[in-house]
Design a protein around this motif. Structure first.
Motif, short mmCIF file in Angstrom:
data_model
loop_
_atom_site.label_atom_id
_atom_site.label_comp_id
_atom_site.label_asym_id
_atom_site.label_seq_id
_atom_site.Cartn_x
_atom_site.Cartn_y
_atom_site.Cartn_z
N GLU A 164 0.95 -1.11 0.01
CA GLU A 164 0.05 0.08 -0.03
C GLU A 164 0.94 1.35 -0.05
O GLU A 164 1.98 1.07 0.55
N SER A 165 0.25 2.41 -0.51
CA SER A 165 1.04 3.71 -0.40
C SER A 165 1.10 4.03 0.95
O SER A 165 0.11 3.91 1.76
N GLU A 166 1.99 5.03 1.33
CA GLU A 166 2.04 5.69 2.49
C GLU A 166 1.07 6.40 2.70
O GLU A 166 0.38 6.47 3.98
N TYR A 167 0.42 6.83 1.59
CA TYR A 167 -0.84 7.90 1.87
C TYR A 167 -1.89 7.50 2.36
O TYR A 167 -2.60 7.66 3.14
N TYR A 168 -2.12 6.12 1.71
CA TYR A 168 -3.58 5.65 2.01
C TYR A 168 -3.36 4.75 3.45
O TYR A 168 -4.32 4.89 4.20
N ASN A 169 -2.02 4.24 3.83
CA ASN A 169 -1.98 3.53 4.94
C ASN A 169 -1.76 4.55 6.19
O ASN A 169 -2.22 4.24 7.37
N PHE A 170 -1.34 5.97 6.07
CA PHE A 170 -1.18 6.80 6.97
C PHE A 170 -1.84 8.12 6.88
O PHE A 170 -2.79 8.38 7.44
N GLU A 171 -1.61 8.71 5.92
CA GLU A 171 -1.64 10.33 5.81
C GLU A 171 -3.17 10.45 5.71
O GLU A 171 -3.67 11.11 6.27
N SER A 172 -3.89 9.62 4.87
CA SER A 172 -5.41 9.86 4.58
C SER A 172 -6.20 9.29 5.76
O SER A 172 -7.33 9.77 5.93
N LEU A 173 -5.38 8.71 6.72
CA LEU A 173 -6.16 8.36 8.01
C LEU A 173 -5.71 9.42 9.05
O LEU A 173 -5.90 8.89 10.37
N ASN A 174 -5.45 10.65 8.73
CA ASN A 174 -5.02 11.49 9.55
C ASN A 174 -3.90 11.11 10.67
O ASN A 174 -3.77 11.59 11.63
N ILE A 175 -3.03 10.42 10.03
CA ILE A 175 -1.71 10.03 10.50
C ILE A 175 -0.55 10.97 9.53
O ILE A 175 -0.10 10.09 8.98
N PRO A 176 -0.18 12.01 9.86
CA PRO A 176 0.83 12.57 8.94
C PRO A 176 2.21 12.13 9.71
O PRO A 176 2.31 11.33 10.44
N LYS A 177 3.18 12.46 8.64
CA LYS A 177 4.36 11.87 8.68
C LYS A 177 5.13 12.03 10.14
O LYS A 177 5.78 11.06 10.78
N THR A 178 4.86 13.09 10.77
CA THR A 178 5.40 13.25 12.37
C THR A 178 4.61 12.84 13.28
O THR A 178 4.93 13.12 14.28
N HIS A 179 3.45 12.38 12.96
CA HIS A 179 2.66 11.88 14.11
C HIS A 179 3.20 10.56 14.80
O HIS A 179 3.37 9.62 14.16
N PRO A 180 3.00 10.50 16.21
CA PRO A 180 3.61 9.67 17.09
C PRO A 180 2.66 8.25 16.50
O PRO A 180 3.34 7.35 17.05
N ALA A 181 1.66 8.42 16.37
CA ALA A 181 0.84 6.84 16.07
C ALA A 181 1.59 6.22 15.27
O ALA A 181 1.33 4.96 15.20
N ARG A 182 2.46 6.75 14.03
CA ARG A 182 3.22 5.80 13.34
C ARG A 182 3.97 4.98 14.32
O ARG A 182 4.36 3.86 13.74
N GLU A 183 4.18 5.17 15.25
CA GLU A 183 5.21 4.51 16.30
C GLU A 183 4.46 3.19 16.70
O GLU A 183 4.92 2.22 17.13
#
Ligand code: DAH
Length: 346
Positions: A135-154
């Motif tokens: 999947e693209s980073e966009y659909y997996n994270f960004e579009s779900l309101n998880i921007p690059k710097t967001h700690p939720a990616r952790e």
């Protein structure tokens, strides 16, 4: 006498040319070498010869016999294989012999439960969709309101995929960490109102134990409409669980944080393996099974919807855990182990 043996050889030669299945060879062999065969009788007649002639003719007879045997060998090796196979099939097949037992396979426990879930969801008007595991980073994270710097990616140890510098998409690719990655894809494609589930495989760089694996299944649910409430969400989720478990299961709802829902919840199920006492699978008697919430307005916007007009709920069933609960499986790793001792029990 000399001529007799030579004539026999010539006759055999001629007759051999006209046959091509093994049974006929046997007949021919019998005709010449059987108890009353022409060659056998000719040999018997040797004793009537004058004594001095016997060794000469005897040797000749032997030579001719060898030559005839060779003729047979040669002819047999040229046997028509198709005609012979057909004959062997028709007459050499013994239906009373025990055959090879073919073992039938069966559905994997995850597939059995998934089929059940799909039936339940279809009955409530949800369609079933599929999406990419890469999947693209966009659909997996960004579009779900998880921007690059967001700690939720952790929270999700992601497998990022290296792509060649000439790769046509400039986006970073990941092995999807969650089926939520399909939320915005689906809203973009189908708009609102919308009811869908997306079952699928997800991947995380986990240290594995009895309840964590690096590959697991989730079933995402998404409903978008006007005036959707938490009551709608809870009643649908309880209805799903009661139909899947075929009894009233004990659940509890507590607040949970996920960037793509607001408010967000965790729906826990009372552990059916230990009866809520606490075990290696659940820990304290409760198992997180269905994180959920009302779809965040940002997600709707990413999908092109106006959050003032539309809202909705989303949930993510920890599907692998659900299967474990249903069958009382106490180690998640068994499900993908390929161990026949395990898999044959279903
Ligand atoms: N995607 C989340 C995870 O894997 C689970 C989840 C949480 C899905 C809340 C949802 C949701 O749809 O509303 O951790």
């Amino acid at each position: 006498m000399e001529n007799l043996f030579k004539q026999i050889k010539e006759k055999v030669e001629k007759e051999l040319k006209e046959i091509n299945i093994s049974d006929d060879f046997e007949k021919l062999e019998k005709k010449y070498f059987g108890r009353k065969g022409e060659f056998t009788l000719a040999i018997k007649n040797l004793k009537d010869l004058a004594e001095e002639k016997r060794p000469v003719i005897g040797k000749l007879a032997n030579d001719v016999k060898k030559e005839i045997e060779e003729l047979f060998e040669n002819a047999k090796s040229k046997l028509n294989p198709v005609a012979n196979k057909a004959k062997e099939f028709l007459f050499g097949f013994d239906p009373t012999l025990q055959g090879d037992k073919k073992e039938l396979g069966h559905l994997h426990p995850c597939t059995i439960v998934l089929n059940d879930v799909v039936d339940v969801m279809n009955s409530m008007g949800f369609m079933v969709l599929d999406g990419p595991e890469l999947e693209s980073e966009y659909y997996n994270f960004e579009s779900l309101n998880i921007p690059k710097t967001h700690p939720a990616r952790e929270m999700q140890d992601t497998y990022f995929i290296k792509t060649d510098k000439n790769f046509k998409y400039k986006e970073k690719l990941v092995l999807r960490t969650q089926t939520s990655a399909l939320q915005v894809r689906t809203i973009e494609q189908f708009g609102a109102p919308l009811r869908a589930i997306f079952p699928g495989r997800c991947f995380r760089n986990e240290a594995t134990d009895a309840s964590h694996d690096n590959t697991f299944y989730q079933i995402e649910g998404l409903m978008i409409d006007r005036n959707i409430s938490i009551a709608n969400l809870v009643s649908i989720m309880n209805s799903i669980l009661n139909q899947i478990f075929k009894r009233d299961v004990k659940t509890r709802l507590r607040p949970g944080y996920f960037p793509f829902v607001e408010p967000g919840f965790e729906l826990d199920i009372n552990c059916l393996i230990c009866g809520g006492k606490g075990c290696s699978v659940c820990g304290d008697g409760w198992l997180e099974l269905m994180p959920c919430g009302l779809v965040h307005p940002k997600v709707l916007e990413y999908g092109g919807l106006d959050p003032k007009e539309w809202n909705g709920f989303a949930f993510g069933i920890g599907f692998t855990r659900l299967v474990m609960m249903l069958y009382g499986i106490n180690d998640i790793r068994l499900l993908q182990s390929g161990d026949l001792r395990f898999i044959k029990q279903f």
